[in-house]
Design a protein around this motif. Structure first.
Motif, PDB file in Angstrom:
ATOM      1  N   LEU A  48      -2.000  10.015  -0.236  1.00 20.39           N
ATOM      2  CA  LEU A  48      -2.544   8.696   0.096  1.00 20.39           C
ATOM      3  C   LEU A  48      -2.184   7.682  -0.984  1.00 20.39           C
ATOM      4  N   ALA A  49      -2.282   8.079  -2.229  1.00 19.26           N
ATOM      5  CA  ALA A  49      -1.936   7.170  -3.319  1.00 19.26           C
ATOM      6  C   ALA A  49      -0.468   6.770  -3.255  1.00 19.26           C
ATOM      7  N   SER A  50       0.397   7.709  -2.909  1.00 14.82           N
ATOM      8  CA  SER A  50       1.826   7.393  -2.817  1.00 14.82           C
ATOM      9  C   SER A  50       2.104   6.446  -1.652  1.00 14.82           C
ATOM     10  N   ILE A  51       1.376   6.578  -0.549  1.00 16.42           N
ATOM     11  CA  ILE A  51       1.551   5.685   0.600  1.00 16.42           C
ATOM     12  C   ILE A  51       1.147   4.262   0.230  1.00 16.42           C
ATOM     13  N   LEU A  52       0.028   4.119  -0.459  1.00 18.39           N
ATOM     14  CA  LEU A  52      -0.430   2.791  -0.858  1.00 18.39           C
ATOM     15  C   LEU A  52       0.504   2.175  -1.890  1.00 18.39           C
ATOM     16  N   ARG A  53       1.017   2.992  -2.778  1.00 22.00           N
ATOM     17  CA  ARG A  53       1.934   2.476  -3.805  1.00 22.00           C
ATOM     18  C   ARG A  53       3.242   2.007  -3.167  1.00 22.00           C
ATOM     19  N   ALA A  54       3.720   2.739  -2.173  1.00 21.57           N
ATOM     20  CA  ALA A  54       4.950   2.336  -1.488  1.00 21.57           C
ATOM     21  C   ALA A  54       4.748   0.995  -0.760  1.00 21.57           C
ATOM     22  N   ALA A  55       3.579   0.798  -0.184  1.00 23.86           N
ATOM     23  CA  ALA A  55       3.294  -0.469   0.482  1.00 23.86           C
ATOM     24  C   ALA A  55       3.312  -1.623  -0.512  1.00 23.86           C
ATOM     25  N   ASP A  56       2.751  -1.404  -1.688  1.00 15.51           N
ATOM     26  CA  ASP A  56       2.736  -2.444  -2.719  1.00 15.51           C
ATOM     27  C   ASP A  56       4.144  -2.817  -3.159  1.00 15.51           C
ATOM     28  N   GLN A  57       5.085  -1.871  -3.041  1.00 14.69           N
ATOM     29  CA  GLN A  57       6.448  -2.103  -3.501  1.00 14.69           C
ATOM     30  C   GLN A  57       7.384  -2.574  -2.392  1.00 14.69           C
ATOM     31  N   GLY A  58       6.809  -2.929  -1.236  1.00 13.00           N
ATOM     32  CA  GLY A  58       7.625  -3.529  -0.173  1.00 13.00           C
ATOM     33  C   GLY A  58       7.926  -2.630   0.991  1.00 13.00           C
ATOM     34  N   ASP A  59       7.393  -1.409   1.061  1.00 16.42           N
ATOM     35  CA  ASP A  59       7.616  -0.509   2.199  1.00 16.42           C
ATOM     36  C   ASP A  59       6.254  -0.185   2.834  1.00 16.42           C
ATOM     37  N   PRO A  60       5.771  -1.029   3.749  1.00 18.17           N
ATOM     38  CA  PRO A  60       4.417  -0.867   4.267  1.00 18.17           C
ATOM     39  C   PRO A  60       4.315   0.006   5.518  1.00 18.17           C
ATOM     40  N   VAL A  61       5.404   0.622   5.955  1.00 19.28           N
ATOM     41  CA  VAL A  61       5.420   1.277   7.267  1.00 19.28           C
ATOM     42  C   VAL A  61       4.360   2.368   7.353  1.00 19.28           C
ATOM     43  N   GLN A  62       4.356   3.298   6.395  1.00 15.80           N
ATOM     44  CA  GLN A  62       3.404   4.409   6.482  1.00 15.80           C
ATOM     45  C   GLN A  62       1.958   3.921   6.334  1.00 15.80           C
ATOM     46  N   PHE A  63       1.726   2.920   5.508  1.00 13.59           N
ATOM     47  CA  PHE A  63       0.367   2.373   5.394  1.00 13.59           C
ATOM     48  C   PHE A  63      -0.092   1.770   6.715  1.00 13.59           C
ATOM     49  N   LEU A  64       0.760   1.013   7.380  1.00 15.70           N
ATOM     50  CA  LEU A  64       0.397   0.403   8.662  1.00 15.70           C
ATOM     51  C   LEU A  64       0.162   1.467   9.726  1.00 15.70           C
ATOM     52  N   GLU A  65       0.957   2.529   9.700  1.00 20.03           N
ATOM     53  CA  GLU A  65       0.748   3.636  10.646  1.00 20.03           C
ATOM     54  C   GLU A  65      -0.568   4.342  10.353  1.00 20.03           C
ATOM     55  N   LEU A  66      -0.877   4.519   9.070  1.00 20.73           N
ATOM     56  CA  LEU A  66      -2.143   5.153   8.695  1.00 20.73           C
ATOM     57  C   LEU A  66      -3.331   4.299   9.127  1.00 20.73           C
ATOM     58  N   ALA A  67      -3.221   2.985   8.962  1.00 21.76           N
ATOM     59  CA  ALA A  67      -4.295   2.091   9.398  1.00 21.76           C
ATOM     60  C   ALA A  67      -4.525   2.205  10.892  1.00 21.76           C
ATOM     61  N   GLU A  68      -3.444   2.372  11.641  1.00 23.45           N
ATOM     62  CA  GLU A  68      -3.558   2.539  13.095  1.00 23.45           C
ATOM     63  C   GLU A  68      -4.262   3.849  13.433  1.00 23.45           C
ATOM     64  N   ILE A  69      -3.911   4.911  12.727  1.00 24.11           N
ATOM     65  CA  ILE A  69      -4.491   6.224  13.008  1.00 24.11           C
ATOM     66  C   ILE A  69      -5.974   6.249  12.659  1.00 24.11           C
ATOM     67  N   ILE A  70      -6.361   5.577  11.594  1.00 25.47           N
ATOM     68  CA  ILE A  70      -7.774   5.554  11.216  1.00 25.47           C
ATOM     69  C   ILE A  70      -8.621   4.958  12.351  1.00 25.47           C
ATOM     70  N   GLU A  71      -8.116   3.893  12.973  1.00 25.27           N
ATOM     71  CA  GLU A  71      -8.854   3.305  14.097  1.00 25.27           C
ATOM     72  C   GLU A  71      -8.954   4.282  15.261  1.00 25.27           C
ATOM     73  N   GLU A  72      -7.973   5.164  15.418  1.00 24.39           N
ATOM     74  CA  GLU A  72      -7.984   6.117  16.530  1.00 24.39           C
ATOM     75  C   GLU A  72      -8.888   7.306  16.261  1.00 24.39           C
ATOM     76  N   ARG A  73      -8.942   7.748  15.008  1.00 20.99           N
ATOM     77  CA  ARG A  73      -9.618   9.012  14.715  1.00 20.99           C
ATOM     78  C   ARG A  73     -11.012   8.857  14.112  1.00 20.99           C
ATOM     79  N   ASP A  74     -11.331   7.688  13.578  1.00 17.25           N
ATOM     80  CA  ASP A  74     -12.658   7.474  12.999  1.00 17.25           C
ATOM     81  C   ASP A  74     -13.438   6.549  13.923  1.00 17.25           C
ATOM     82  N   MET A  75     -14.334   7.136  14.710  1.00 10.31           N
ATOM     83  CA  MET A  75     -15.059   6.354  15.704  1.00 10.31           C
ATOM     84  C   MET A  75     -15.925   5.267  15.081  1.00 10.31           C
ATOM     85  N   HIS A  76     -16.472   5.547  13.894  1.00  8.60           N
ATOM     86  CA  HIS A  76     -17.323   4.551  13.259  1.00  8.60           C
ATOM     87  C   HIS A  76     -16.505   3.335  12.828  1.00  8.60           C
ATOM     88  N   TYR A  77     -15.381   3.581  12.199  1.00  7.59           N
ATOM     89  CA  TYR A  77     -14.519   2.466  11.784  1.00  7.59           C
ATOM     90  C   TYR A  77     -14.023   1.688  13.002  1.00  7.59           C
TER      91      TYR A  77
END
Length: 548
Positions: A48-77
């Motif tokens: 997770l830390a590596s995904i966030l660090r990559a987003a900070d450095q200009g590669d946000p793809v995996q972070f955006l995909e993770l944000a999408e998955i969180i909405e799908e898998r965490d009913m409370h969020y």
């Protein structure tokens, strides 16, 4: 006539031939693929830390995909982020004209008519995807087929297909068909940024904070699932004797493992295992639940600013009303931000395309109408009336949303002619006792006996108006005739005001006392006034003739 050069907010010129085309649609097998990855599978703190660090450095793809998955898998969020977006996307939108000039009013009406589209709520919901991810992109498809410019559709675009300028990581860029970064086409995109915190767009969304809560929650849920599955299951221990081969040991293990569950082991016959039972198994099970609920509450605080509208917390501080006020504060902030974005990226470009650059533009306002406390307002009106402050009935009807009744309408609580309260009167007739004495039509006093009226004086002259020495005598006699009747009327009204305890009660008295007023006295007065006027005219003519 050459049309003026239009520039977007970044100073880039528009290309009219591009405005009606889709420039960032999905392409199968291309750089704008709709197929998404699943970085949440096997997620751990290091990854997770590596995904966030990559987003900070200009590669946000995996972070955006993770944000999408969180909405799908965490009913409370999903619930709280959806609540925040839907609460804003359904707020009424009004348009404020740039001025009172007819042309500015017409522009505002044109925008208001466009806002009535049924697709708008869904389009605004997609724009507010920026609440979670920090930013969103919406492509504007313009329609010019009727000779005028008009937004036809607002198409949500996957934020994975966009980047930020490497110099500042703030200026949005789009990917072309070859995967190269280029500036956004002018007047083609709504770039929305809803900040949960200050900083770079990629780090300003709520999903950034939610990823850690999601990870820890999934660890707890996994442990809870294992505990629930094995809770109450017996432990199976198989023992092998001396000389047992590996094949015998494997057979023994398969036997104990296949009985039920995972709690199985094999040991030599000469060995022993002691099982120390936990003092309170229930306390262990509550630990998982408490941790999950704690993490959910932190997500609620991050998204909605409070927990009172989503989590039932026994003994929690603050009332539900106060928690709702916190949520409304966030709602107003989101609505203001969304309105500013639409005014900047949609309304202003629309007006520039249709009418050219303007000194002032129509403005969208996204806000709920203020709820008035009508109960308190009615008490204030009653107190103002009691101290004699004159009030406009039309203004009061408009304030409380009632239509002014017509003469033929049935009035709620109206007094019947015989003084009895109607069946729908809420007081059961108790308030009408002191009104009854005003029900008789007012009888105005007649002139005192022996007093010669103006009309009688003229009749005595037998048509010879010169016989009347002074018109002032007629005027004085007319005034003496009218004064008793006016005095009686004012006295009656003053008595009603003293007796009435409310505006409604005073109104009932007025209707009762003056509903069928006896006008015979006033008719006689008017006849005398007309006769006096007629006589005065003739006298003036005769005097002019004599002087001539």
């Amino acid at each position: 006539m050459k049309r003026p050069q239009l520039l977007d907010r970044f100073g880039r010129p528009i290309q009219r031939n591009v405005l009606t085309k889709e420039v960032s649609a999905a392409t199968i097998g291309g750089v704008r693929s709709p197929v998404s990855g699943y970085p949440a599978d096997g997620l751990d703190p290091v990854r997770l830390a590596s995904i966030l660090r990559a987003a900070d450095q200009g590669d946000p793809v995996q972070f955006l995909e993770l944000a999408e998955i969180i909405e799908e898998r965490d009913m409370h969020y999903l619930g709280v982020i959806g609540t925040r977006k839907r609460s804003v996307s359904q707020i009424p939108i009004t348009v404020k004209a740039a001025s009172d000039k007819p042309e500015d009013v017409k522009k505002a009406e044109m925008v208001q008519e466009w806002l009535e589209r049924g697709e708008l709520i869904e389009e605004l919901f997609d724009i507010l995807d920026a609440v979670g991810k920090g930013y969103s992109f919406t492509e504007i498809l313009w329609d010019s087929s009727m000779g005028q410019w008009r937004p036809d559709k607002l198409e949500y675009r996957d934020p994975r297909w966009f980047r930020f300028n490497r110099h500042d990581f703030k200026t949005p860029m789009q990917l072309d068909d070859y995967g190269q970064e280029k500036p956004l086409d002018a007047f083609k995109f709504i770039f929305a940024q809803v900040k949960a915190k200050s900083g770079l767009p990629i780090r300003s969304g709520l999903a950034r904070a939610a990823t850690w809560g999601y990870l820890f929650k999934k660890y707890t849920e996994r442990d809870w699932a294992i505990f629930t599955q094995t809770y109450g299951q017996p432990l199976r221990v198989g023992k092998w004797g001396e000389g047992a081969s590996e094949a015998d040991k494997n057979t023994l293990f398969d036997a104990v493992a296949n009985i039920a569950g995972d709690c199985a082991a094999i040991i030599p016959d000469s060995m022993t295992i002691d099982f120390v039972e936990a003092k309170s198994a229930n306390a262990s099970s509550d630990l998982y639940l408490n941790r999950v609920e704690h993490l959910d509450q932190q997500i609620s605080k991050a998204v909605l600013g409070q927990t009172g509208t989503t989590d039932a917390v026994v003994g929690g501080l603050g009332s539900g009303k106060e928690h709702r006020q916190v949520q409304e504060d966030i709602e107003r902030a989101d609505a203001g931000t969304l309105a500013a974005i639409l005014n900047r990226d949609l309304i202003r470009p629309w007006m520039d395309l249709e009418f050219g650059p303007q000194e002032a533009y129509p403005t969208l306002v996204i806000a709920r109408p203020e709820q008035e406390d009508l109960k308190t307002e009615s008490e204030i009106v009653g107190n103002l009336f009691k101290i004699g402050l004159p009030l406009k009935t039309e203004q009061l009807y408009a304030k409380f949303g009632y239509e002014k009744p017509k003469a033929t309408d049935e009035i709620l609580g109206q007094i019947s002619p015989n003084g009895d309260a109607p069946a729908n009167a809420g007081d059961g007739g108790k308030q009408t006792s002191k009104i009854k004495r005003f029900l008789e039509p007012i009888k105005y006093p007649k002139p005192e006996q022996g007093t010669q009226t103006a009309q009688q004086a003229l009749q005595a002259s037998q048509g010879d108006f010169s016989a009347v020495d002074d018109l002032g005598v007629l005027a004085d006699q007319l005034q003496n005739t009218a004064r008793p009747q006016i005095t009686a009327m004012m006295g009656q009204i003053e008595a009603m005001m003293v007796e009435a305890n409310s505006l409604e009660e005073f109104r009932a008295m007025m209707l009762a006392g003056f509903g069928e007023i006896d006008t015979s006295g006033f008719e006689a007065m008017m006849a005398q006034a007309l006769t006096s006027s007629f006589a005065g005219g003739h006298l003036a003519v005769e005097e002019e003739s004599r002087d001539a």
